[in-house]
Write an enzyme that holds these catalytic residues in place. Sequence first.
Site, PDB file in Angstrom:
ATOM      1  N   CYS A   1       1.105   3.780   0.731  1.00  0.00           N
ATOM      2  CA  CYS A   1       1.933   2.584   0.770  1.00  0.00           C
ATOM      3  C   CYS A   1       3.345   2.922   1.228  1.00  0.00           C
ATOM      4  CB  CYS A   1       1.965   1.916  -0.604  1.00  0.00           C
ATOM      5  SG  CYS A   1       2.898   2.841  -1.828  1.00  0.00           S
TER       6      CYS A   1
ATOM      7  N   CYS B   1       0.539  -2.344  -5.762  1.00  0.00           N
ATOM      8  CA  CYS B   1       0.819  -3.783  -5.785  1.00  0.00           C
ATOM      9  C   CYS B   1      -0.482  -4.560  -6.027  1.00  0.00           C
ATOM     10  CB  CYS B   1       1.497  -4.217  -4.497  1.00  0.00           C
ATOM     11  SG  CYS B   1       0.500  -3.997  -3.024  1.00  0.00           S
TER      12      CYS B   1
ATOM     13  N   CYS C   1      -3.340  -5.035  -3.317  1.00  0.00           N
ATOM     14  CA  CYS C   1      -3.933  -3.799  -2.797  1.00  0.00           C
ATOM     15  C   CYS C   1      -4.612  -2.953  -3.871  1.00  0.00           C
ATOM     16  CB  CYS C   1      -2.858  -2.963  -2.113  1.00  0.00           C
ATOM     17  SG  CYS C   1      -2.100  -3.790  -0.708  1.00  0.00           S
TER      18      CYS C   1
END
Length: 132
Positions: free
Chosen positions: A107, A79, A82
């Site tokens: 994640c 994402c 991140c």
Amino acid sequence: MQPLIQHLQGLDAWISGLRRDQWATRTNIRKIEIDHDHDAIVKLNPLAEWAEDEVWEYVRDNEVPTHALYERGYTSIGCAPCTRAIAPGEASRAGRWWWESGAPKECGIHCAIETGGFEHELHAIVGGETHE
């Protein structure tokens, strides 16, 4: 996470590109797992034993399309908040959770916060160090 959860509903299995050499938390990944974080469907990790150089050799030899961000230094894409491009010489996953130091870089796609991750659950149920 919501798009993945919605997409996996009703499926019997899904395939990921997880590899054991990617991160310390992935060293015990099995090629076939039960993904308890997504309604106990089968998760296949066919590249589990591959090294990064083997993946890129296969990509080149077979002209596999890749995401444009790889060309811009993003070697591990997640994402937006991140993920950042890495500098020359940095480890390939250095751009993930780049503000963290020494923390697991996993994640919700592969390790849900609520359950602690299915790899750990599977290891607790099955035990042992075998990967197949």
